[in-house]
Structures are given as C-alpha cells and as structure tokens.
Design an enzyme around this catalytic site. Structure first.
Site, short mmCIF file in Angstrom:
data_model
loop_
_atom_site.label_atom_id
_atom_site.label_comp_id
_atom_site.label_asym_id
_atom_site.label_seq_id
_atom_site.Cartn_x
_atom_site.Cartn_y
_atom_site.Cartn_z
N ASP A 108 47.60 46.26 45.94
CA ASP A 108 46.96 45.49 45.97
C ASP A 108 46.81 44.87 44.55
OD1 ASP A 108 45.08 44.10 47.38
OD2 ASP A 108 43.46 45.21 47.01
N GLU B 126 49.97 34.27 45.27
CA GLU B 126 48.73 34.30 45.32
C GLU B 126 48.35 33.39 44.24
OE1 GLU B 126 44.91 37.62 44.19
OE2 GLU B 126 44.10 35.97 43.60
O1 G3H Z 1 42.25 43.05 48.36
C1 G3H Z 1 41.49 44.09 48.74
C2 G3H Z 1 40.41 42.83 49.06
O2 G3H Z 1 39.95 41.79 48.46
C3 G3H Z 1 38.85 43.53 49.71
O3 G3H Z 1 37.95 42.39 49.80
O4 G3H Z 1 35.97 44.44 48.82
O5 G3H Z 1 35.35 42.34 49.24
O6 G3H Z 1 36.43 43.80 51.22
P1 G3H Z 1 36.20 43.58 50.06
ZN ZN Z 2 41.92 41.15 47.21
#
Ligand code: G3H
Ligand code: ZN
Length: 291
Positions: A80, A132
């Site tokens: 991620d 993205e």
């Molecule tokens: O990439 C990870 C997320 O976009 C998590 O976002 O912590 O606001 O759920 P969040």
């Molecule tokens: Zn994120």
C-alpha cells in the site's frame, strides 16, 4: 484459487467491493482473517511501506502462503502506498499479489513515467497494479480534532485520470473523491464527492479504489460502490479497535494487582475487536459469501 484480477472483475460487474485491511502485526491478521472466514469473503491484506518494513516483506508473503492454505480463502497481499520504484520492486520480487504505486507527490508526467516503468517490470507476472491520481491527504494514525477540509485541488481531476490510465496502463485506479487518511474526532468523515466520482466513472472503465475508508458514512460507501468503487482501504478503524482494546486490557499495570503479562491471554480481546470491525465492513462492502 481464483486470481485477484478475477475478483476485481467480479466486484465491478456485480457491484461490491473487496476490503483491504492493513496490518503490522500477526494478531491483526488473525482478526482480519477470522472475519473473512465467518463471512466467506475474499480479502486483501495491506501493508504500507512502514508496516511492511516492520513485518518484513518476505515474512508477510510467507504468512499469506500459510494462511491461504489454512483458511482455504482467497487471501491477497498488497503493498500500500509504495513510493519508490526500488521498494515496489522488492515487494514484487518477494511475491506480493498487488502493488499500489503512490505517485501523488509527483507531477502527472512523472507519475505516468514511474507507473509505466513498474508496469513494464511486472510484465506477465500477474501482479495487479494500482495507480493513483489526485491526493488523499493526512495520516492513518491520527484522530483529527478539528473538521478536516478536503481541498479542491487535491481531488482527482478527470482529465488527468483519463490521460494517466491511457498512458500508464495500470489495472486499478485510486481516486481522491473526498476521503482522507485517519478519522476526525466525530468518527465520521465528510461526505464523499459523488459528483466527481460519477464523472470519473463515466470516463474510466477500470475498477476504482477508495482510500481513507475509515469513518466514511455508510450510505456514502454504498453509493460509491454503485458508482464503480471495487476496493476500499481501511486502516485507522482497525488500529483504533486494536489499540484501545489493548489499552483497556492492559490497564492494570502492576503484576501484584493482577496485571496480565501473558500475551496469549491479553491479545485475544484485541483480536476480537479487529474481527468485529472487519466483519462490519465486509458486510457493508457486500463481499460476504463471494469467496
Ligand atoms: O491506504 C490505506 C488507507 O487508505 C486507509 O485509510 O486509515 O483512513 O482507513 P484509513
Ligand atoms: Zn491510503
């Protein structure tokens, strides 16, 4: 087991979303997978650069391999917010199923150039690539005390997204449509920009990804899925559940006052708390029974 691309295709066609739940510890993984097992759902385990450096890329892959067999579920692993070519390459080489290249701090041209380079590296390996366009701000480890305002210039610009998708050739696209990483103190994020999402959807065929899923109003999530969101990332909600439960469980510090020091005795409550959050989200995303 079916591939991740298969699940993206199905999610898009049938209008549901795969949950990506991040982790930095085996106990969190256990909570996530117990939820997926109860609800027979495919699931993506996510690690940011920081999380994966703590866990270890190879350790995360080994864990996925063992757990896939043990749970007999479609369990996938995504890097991620990979920020550099080198680190994304390390994740691919280690055996990740998916990589998210976050070029949001780069110019559009640079983002396209880097994304193409990663796509070429993937070649026929079958790794799913998430690109993205737009900026999803802030930090998934914060509770914001004041209302968080999304700036217009951070939202995904439709023309940029069109050009990016055409040139970079990614498989799925993360868009900025009003969510942010972390949660504000009310626990509910500002409403999503459905107008922008609808516009993006009308021009782009790819499965779309929503980051910053924590705290998003449930009706917005449902509407976003109808408008093409096929993966939703959750981190802050599970981090909060895990950490707050641990804080409560470990509240009594002194051993003589009965404070628990055996991890396998104090961790289950935190694991159950993660499981409850993930079950709630899997039901909301509509991926229940789709494994
Ligand atoms: O990439 C990870 C997320 O976009 C998590 O976002 O912590 O606001 O759920 P969040
Ligand atoms: Zn994120």
């Amino acid at each position: 087991m079916k591939t991740l691309k298969y699940y993206f295709g199905r999610a898009k066609k049938e209008k549901w979303a795969i949950g990506q739940f991040n982790f930095s510890d085996w106990s969190q993984v256990r909570g996530i997978l117990e939820a997926a097992k109860v609800l027979k759902s495919p699931v993506i385990l996510g690690t940011s650069e920081g999380e994966s450096k703590f866990v270890g890329l190879q350790e995360a892959v080994a864990m996925r391999n063992v757990l896939r067999k043990k749970y007999n579920l479609p369990i996938f692993l995504n890097l991620d917010h990979g920020k550099s070519f080198e680190y994304v390459k390390e994740a691919i080489d280690a055996g990740y199923d998916m990589v998210h290249f976050d070029g949001s701090k780069l110019s559009l041209e640079e983002n396209i150039k880097m994304s193409k380079k990663i796509k070429n590296l993937i070649g026929w390996k079958g790794v799913v690539m998430e690109g993205e366009v737009g900026r999803i701000g802030t930090d998934a480890s914060k509770m914001y005390t004041e209302k968080f305002e999304i700036k217009e210039e951070d939202l995904t610009q439709v023309k940029d997204a069109e050009l990016y998708v055409k040139q970079a050739g990614v498989d799925v696209l993360a868009v900025s449509v009003g969510t942010f990483h972390g949660m504000d103190v009310t626990g509910v994020s500002p409403n999503l920009r459905m107008d922008r999402l609808r516009e993006i959807k009308s021009k782009i065929e790819l499965p779309l990804v929503l980051h910053g899923g924590s705290g998003t109003p449930e009706n917005d999530i449902k509407e976003a899925i109808k408008l093409g969101i096929c993966k939703i990332n959750i981190n802050t909600e599970t981090r909060l559940a895990f950490s707050n439960t641990l804080r409560k469980t470990l509240g009594v510090i002194s051993l003589s006052a009965g404070g628990e020091i055996v991890p396998y005795k104090y961790l289950p409550e935190a694991i159950h708390a993660v499981q409850a959050v993930v079950e709630k989200n899997i039901k909301l995303f509509g991926s229940e029974g789709k494994a």
